[in-house]
Design an enzyme around this catalytic site. Sequence first.
Site, PDB file in Angstrom:
ATOM      1  N   ASN A   9       0.870  -1.176   0.000  1.00  0.00           N
ATOM      2  CA  ASN A   9       0.000   0.000   0.000  1.00  0.00           C
ATOM      3  C   ASN A   9       0.909   1.229   0.000  1.00  0.00           C
ATOM      4  O   ASN A   9       1.502   1.563   1.019  1.00  0.00           O
ATOM      5  CB  ASN A   9      -0.906  -0.023   1.241  1.00  0.00           C
ATOM      6  CG  ASN A   9      -1.753   1.234   1.368  1.00  0.00           C
ATOM      7  OD1 ASN A   9      -1.777   2.074   0.454  1.00  0.00           O
ATOM      8  ND2 ASN A   9      -2.439   1.386   2.484  1.00  0.00           N
ATOM      9  N   TRP A  10       0.990   1.855  -1.139  1.00  0.00           N
ATOM     10  CA  TRP A  10       1.902   3.011  -1.261  1.00  0.00           C
ATOM     11  C   TRP A  10       1.375   4.237  -0.521  1.00  0.00           C
ATOM     12  O   TRP A  10       2.115   5.194  -0.319  1.00  0.00           O
ATOM     13  CB  TRP A  10       2.092   3.382  -2.740  1.00  0.00           C
ATOM     14  CG  TRP A  10       2.834   2.389  -3.562  1.00  0.00           C
ATOM     15  CD1 TRP A  10       3.348   1.176  -3.162  1.00  0.00           C
ATOM     16  CD2 TRP A  10       3.180   2.519  -4.946  1.00  0.00           C
ATOM     17  NE1 TRP A  10       3.974   0.547  -4.213  1.00  0.00           N
ATOM     18  CE2 TRP A  10       3.885   1.363  -5.315  1.00  0.00           C
ATOM     19  CE3 TRP A  10       2.951   3.506  -5.920  1.00  0.00           C
ATOM     20  CZ2 TRP A  10       4.370   1.163  -6.620  1.00  0.00           C
ATOM     21  CZ3 TRP A  10       3.425   3.308  -7.207  1.00  0.00           C
ATOM     22  CH2 TRP A  10       4.136   2.145  -7.547  1.00  0.00           C
ATOM     23  N   LYS A  11       0.093   4.238  -0.174  1.00  0.00           N
ATOM     24  CA  LYS A  11      -0.538   5.428   0.424  1.00  0.00           C
ATOM     25  C   LYS A  11      -0.287   6.637  -0.496  1.00  0.00           C
ATOM     26  O   LYS A  11      -0.178   6.453  -1.708  1.00  0.00           O
ATOM     27  CB  LYS A  11      -0.046   5.632   1.860  1.00  0.00           C
ATOM     28  CG  LYS A  11      -0.176   4.329   2.678  1.00  0.00           C
ATOM     29  CD  LYS A  11      -0.005   4.490   4.149  1.00  0.00           C
ATOM     30  CE  LYS A  11      -0.185   3.131   4.824  1.00  0.00           C
ATOM     31  NZ  LYS A  11      -0.163   3.204   6.271  1.00  0.00           N
ATOM     32  N   HIS A  95      -9.634   1.174   4.994  1.00  0.00           N
ATOM     33  CA  HIS A  95      -8.331   1.338   5.648  1.00  0.00           C
ATOM     34  C   HIS A  95      -8.504   2.283   6.842  1.00  0.00           C
ATOM     35  O   HIS A  95      -9.287   3.237   6.773  1.00  0.00           O
ATOM     36  CB  HIS A  95      -7.303   1.899   4.655  1.00  0.00           C
ATOM     37  CG  HIS A  95      -5.917   1.855   5.207  1.00  0.00           C
ATOM     38  ND1 HIS A  95      -5.455   2.799   6.092  1.00  0.00           N
ATOM     39  CD2 HIS A  95      -4.908   0.956   5.033  1.00  0.00           C
ATOM     40  CE1 HIS A  95      -4.209   2.483   6.435  1.00  0.00           C
ATOM     41  NE2 HIS A  95      -3.849   1.372   5.808  1.00  0.00           N
ATOM     42  N   GLU A  97      -6.877   4.656   7.865  1.00  0.00           N
ATOM     43  CA  GLU A  97      -6.664   6.088   7.557  1.00  0.00           C
ATOM     44  C   GLU A  97      -7.900   6.681   6.893  1.00  0.00           C
ATOM     45  O   GLU A  97      -8.183   7.879   7.057  1.00  0.00           O
ATOM     46  CB  GLU A  97      -5.396   6.245   6.690  1.00  0.00           C
ATOM     47  CG  GLU A  97      -4.140   5.972   7.527  1.00  0.00           C
ATOM     48  CD  GLU A  97      -2.953   5.418   6.764  1.00  0.00           C
ATOM     49  OE1 GLU A  97      -2.934   5.484   5.525  1.00  0.00           O
ATOM     50  OE2 GLU A  97      -2.033   4.907   7.433  1.00  0.00           O
ATOM     51  N   GLU A 166      -5.229  -4.859  10.581  1.00  0.00           N
ATOM     52  CA  GLU A 166      -4.200  -3.840  10.755  1.00  0.00           C
ATOM     53  C   GLU A 166      -4.452  -3.094  12.065  1.00  0.00           C
ATOM     54  O   GLU A 166      -5.261  -2.149  12.104  1.00  0.00           O
ATOM     55  CB  GLU A 166      -4.252  -2.834   9.602  1.00  0.00           C
ATOM     56  CG  GLU A 166      -3.958  -3.433   8.249  1.00  0.00           C
ATOM     57  CD  GLU A 166      -3.389  -2.388   7.288  1.00  0.00           C
ATOM     58  OE1 GLU A 166      -2.326  -2.639   6.731  1.00  0.00           O
ATOM     59  OE2 GLU A 166      -4.001  -1.317   7.129  1.00  0.00           O
ATOM     60  N   GLY A 172       2.627   2.367  10.647  1.00  0.00           N
ATOM     61  CA  GLY A 172       3.567   3.473  10.463  1.00  0.00           C
ATOM     62  C   GLY A 172       4.317   3.859  11.724  1.00  0.00           C
ATOM     63  O   GLY A 172       4.974   4.896  11.769  1.00  0.00           O
ATOM     64  N   GLY A 231       2.896  -1.209   4.188  1.00  0.00           N
ATOM     65  CA  GLY A 231       2.952   0.214   3.862  1.00  0.00           C
ATOM     66  C   GLY A 231       4.366   0.631   3.510  1.00  0.00           C
ATOM     67  O   GLY A 231       4.856   0.388   2.406  1.00  0.00           O
ATOM     68  N   GLY A 232       5.039   1.247   4.473  1.00  0.00           N
ATOM     69  CA  GLY A 232       6.357   1.837   4.232  1.00  0.00           C
ATOM     70  C   GLY A 232       7.343   0.925   3.522  1.00  0.00           C
ATOM     71  O   GLY A 232       8.037   1.362   2.591  1.00  0.00           O
TER      72      GLY A 232
HETATM   73  P1  13P Z   1       3.042   0.418   7.538  1.00  0.00           P
HETATM   74  O1  13P Z   1       3.551  -0.894   6.966  1.00  0.00           O
HETATM   75  O2  13P Z   1       3.779   1.605   7.008  1.00  0.00           O
HETATM   76  O3  13P Z   1       2.954   0.359   9.023  1.00  0.00           O
HETATM   77  O4  13P Z   1       1.547   0.588   7.001  1.00  0.00           O
HETATM   78  C1  13P Z   1       0.671  -0.465   7.126  1.00  0.00           C
HETATM   79  C2  13P Z   1      -0.556  -0.150   6.378  1.00  0.00           C
HETATM   80  O5  13P Z   1      -1.332   0.719   6.766  1.00  0.00           O
HETATM   81  C3  13P Z   1      -0.804  -0.861   5.128  1.00  0.00           C
HETATM   82  O6  13P Z   1      -2.093  -0.630   4.657  1.00  0.00           O
END
Ligand code: 13P
Length: 248
Positions: A9-11, A95, A97, A166, A172, A231-232
């Site tokens: 997930n690149w966000k 998600h 977020e 999650e 993050g 994510g990251g």
């Molecule tokens: P991180 O791996 O950056 O903690 O993010 C997880 C995430 O929200 C994937 O959707």
Amino acid sequence: MKKKLIAGNWKMNGSLAANDLLVRALVAGLPDPSGCDVAVAVPAPYLAQVQALVAGSPLALAAQDVSQHESGAYTGEISAAMLREFGVRYALVGHSERRQYHGETDVHVAVKTQRALAAGLTPIVCVGETLAEREAGHTEAAVRRQLASVIHLNGHCISEVVVAYEPVWAIGTGKTASPEQAQQVHAVLRAQLAAASPRPESIRLLYGGSMNAANAAQLLAQPDIDGGLVGGASLKAEDFQQIIAAAQ
Ligand code: 13P
């Protein structure tokens, strides 16, 4: 045998130049044949770019969200049918977020899940407790409530959905749930899925929250963890490749 799914997930990250480098490296480095499915959820403006880059490869394209509406006067929204036109296979739904910053409720998540399925996309429905919920001993209740909103789908079966656990406090933050903590919640979700699916074990349950090259293997070794939502670490080809390798 169910293949694991590793989804990046690149966000809200990326650029034409950075995406080009990253996706070319991922496509070139994918094991062939791959023992797991791999997808990248990219920001909407880059769908066409990444669609072209992954063409003919097993790397699948995912969206980070999908509109709850089918079409019409919804400025800024992107419909499931539009995503399909760009070869999108999976769509993240709910998600944390989106829940936290965009007011998405369990009702939105349920409608979006239906929309995605109706258009032939596989929704990746995200659930997870906040730190306050965990500290109050409400983890199980929080994730069960979130999953309950999508468990009965009109004309579709929950086994068409991917579920991602999650924990919000692990996203993050560099604080990963321990493999035991994650497995415990996954087992709760699996048991809940058993009430709605004749084959609950066939549903993929992903873990997400600071998954990285160092901790992926241990998490993915848990009996009810069928992949990762990353994510990251999905923004760095080498790190993401090591996670993919851990899922083979
Ligand atoms: P991180 O791996 O950056 O903690 O993010 C997880 C995430 O929200 C994937 O959707």
